[in-house]
Design an enzyme around this catalytic site. Structure first.
Site, PDB file in Angstrom:
ATOM      1  N   LEU A  73     -11.351  56.530  -8.385  1.00  0.00           N
ATOM      2  CA  LEU A  73     -11.735  57.945  -8.370  1.00  0.00           C
ATOM      3  C   LEU A  73     -11.795  58.558  -9.765  1.00  0.00           C
ATOM      4  O   LEU A  73     -11.340  59.677 -10.000  1.00  0.00           O
ATOM      5  CB  LEU A  73     -10.780  58.768  -7.491  1.00  0.00           C
ATOM      6  N   CYS A 129      -7.554  58.117   0.640  1.00  0.00           N
ATOM      7  CA  CYS A 129      -6.696  58.162  -0.546  1.00  0.00           C
ATOM      8  C   CYS A 129      -5.230  57.966  -0.170  1.00  0.00           C
ATOM      9  O   CYS A 129      -4.788  58.402   0.895  1.00  0.00           O
ATOM     10  CB  CYS A 129      -6.829  59.504  -1.252  1.00  0.00           C
ATOM     11  N   GLY A 264     -24.997  53.243  -0.084  1.00  0.00           N
ATOM     12  CA  GLY A 264     -24.086  53.037  -1.196  1.00  0.00           C
ATOM     13  C   GLY A 264     -24.435  51.848  -2.063  1.00  0.00           C
ATOM     14  O   GLY A 264     -25.209  51.956  -3.008  1.00  0.00           O
TER      15      GLY A 264
END
Length: 303
Positions: A73, A129, A264
């Site tokens: 991230l 996360c 993606g």
């Protein structure tokens, strides 16, 4: 030409193809190839409360029919995103979906609250996360964790809220129902599958973080299955992703129940992948005399 427009959580998309978070950055590099207005939308790189430098390298590894990533991230933080990236994105005549993340439910809610005062069209909450308050387990691996973070974020914003689900669970439909109950306007799935590669010469993992998220064509059948299960379990729209690399893949995902799709890993090997997928979807619909892509959503007929 068929009508490719779709509506997701009250938001109109000119077509259902959206570059997924993490592969498209903030779109600047891809504008060298085509106008961003050709896309149905853009899911931005995951944004957190503060700047993150990401994980140590190596953080990308190839796999058969896919790749592993452990980028961590990396992003400039929400304030910098709102100041420097969002104003540019909002001029591109496409739906902008701000992907957000955090180490705690409170951080996710704070990021969402800051976006509530902007013109961004939608928020996508990444619940894959690790929750530092709960020993590092991902928010999205339990109904309780997913519910808690969704509830807090929902109270922090009036924007249409998409919750991005982790596939690293035993029952993804139950988690989808849990976030729906807490006010999610849509769900997107699947995020990456947890994987690992080992360098047999050094006997060390290829990734510095040992494990990473697997994406690419190899995970497509898993994604289709999970999208189908979730679409039959919830009453909110589903955005499907995971290994989509052609227009036929996108059609298949929508037949499984997705109202829109995200692309993606295919973009990493071919920056034109989203545009090609839009064109291929159009060709399929025209060849089969289908007037609107909305007509195919959820039309799979199980045996």
């Amino acid at each position: 030409m068929a009508d490719l427009s779709v509506k997701v959580a009250g938001v109109d998309f000119k077509n259902p193809v959206i570059p997924a978070s993490g592969v498209f950055g903030y779109g600047r590099e891809y504008e060298e190839f085509y106008p961003l207005s050709k896309l149905g939308g853009i899911a931005t790189k995951g944004t957190t409360g503060q700047l993150r430098t990401g994980n140590l390298s190596p953080r990308i590894a190839e796999t058969p029919m896919g790749m592993l990533n452990s980028v961590g991230l990396q992003n400039p933080g929400i304030d910098k995103f709102i100041e420097t990236e969002l104003p540019n994105l909002m001029t591109k005549d496409t739906v902008i979906i701000a992907n957000i993340a955090g180490s705690t439910p409170e951080e996710c809610a704070e990021v969402a609250a800051k976006l509530d005062n902007t013109d961004v069209h939608m928020i996508e909450l990444n619940i894959s996360c690790p929750n530092v308050k709960q020993g590092g387990a991902a928010f999205g691996v339990s109904c309780e964790g997913a519910s808690a973070v969704t509830s807090l974020v929902r109270k922090s914003t009036k924007k249409p809220l998409i919750v991005k689900l982790s596939p690293n669970v035993t029952d993804i439909a139950s988690i989808a129902k849990a976030v729906e109950a807490e006010g999610a306007d849509a769900v997107s799935l699947i995020n990456t599958l947890l994987g690992m590669r080992i360098d047999i010469k050094t006997r060390r993992p290829v990734l510095r973080n040992n494990c990473g998220g697997m994406s690419g064509p190899a995970i497509f059948p898993v994604a289709v299955r999970m999208v189908w299960q979730v679409a039959n379990a919830v009453n909110i729209p589903v955005i499907g992703m995971g290994g989509i690399s052609s227009g036929r893949d996108a059609i298949e995902m929508m037949m499984a129940g997705a109202s829109a799709v995200q692309v993606g890993a295919a973009i990493i090997t071919n920056p034109f992948a989203p545009i090609n997928i839009i064109d291929e979807m159009n060709e399929f619909l025209d060849e089969n005399k289908i007037k609107s892509v909305s007509e195919i959503i959820g039309t799979v007929q199980p045996w």
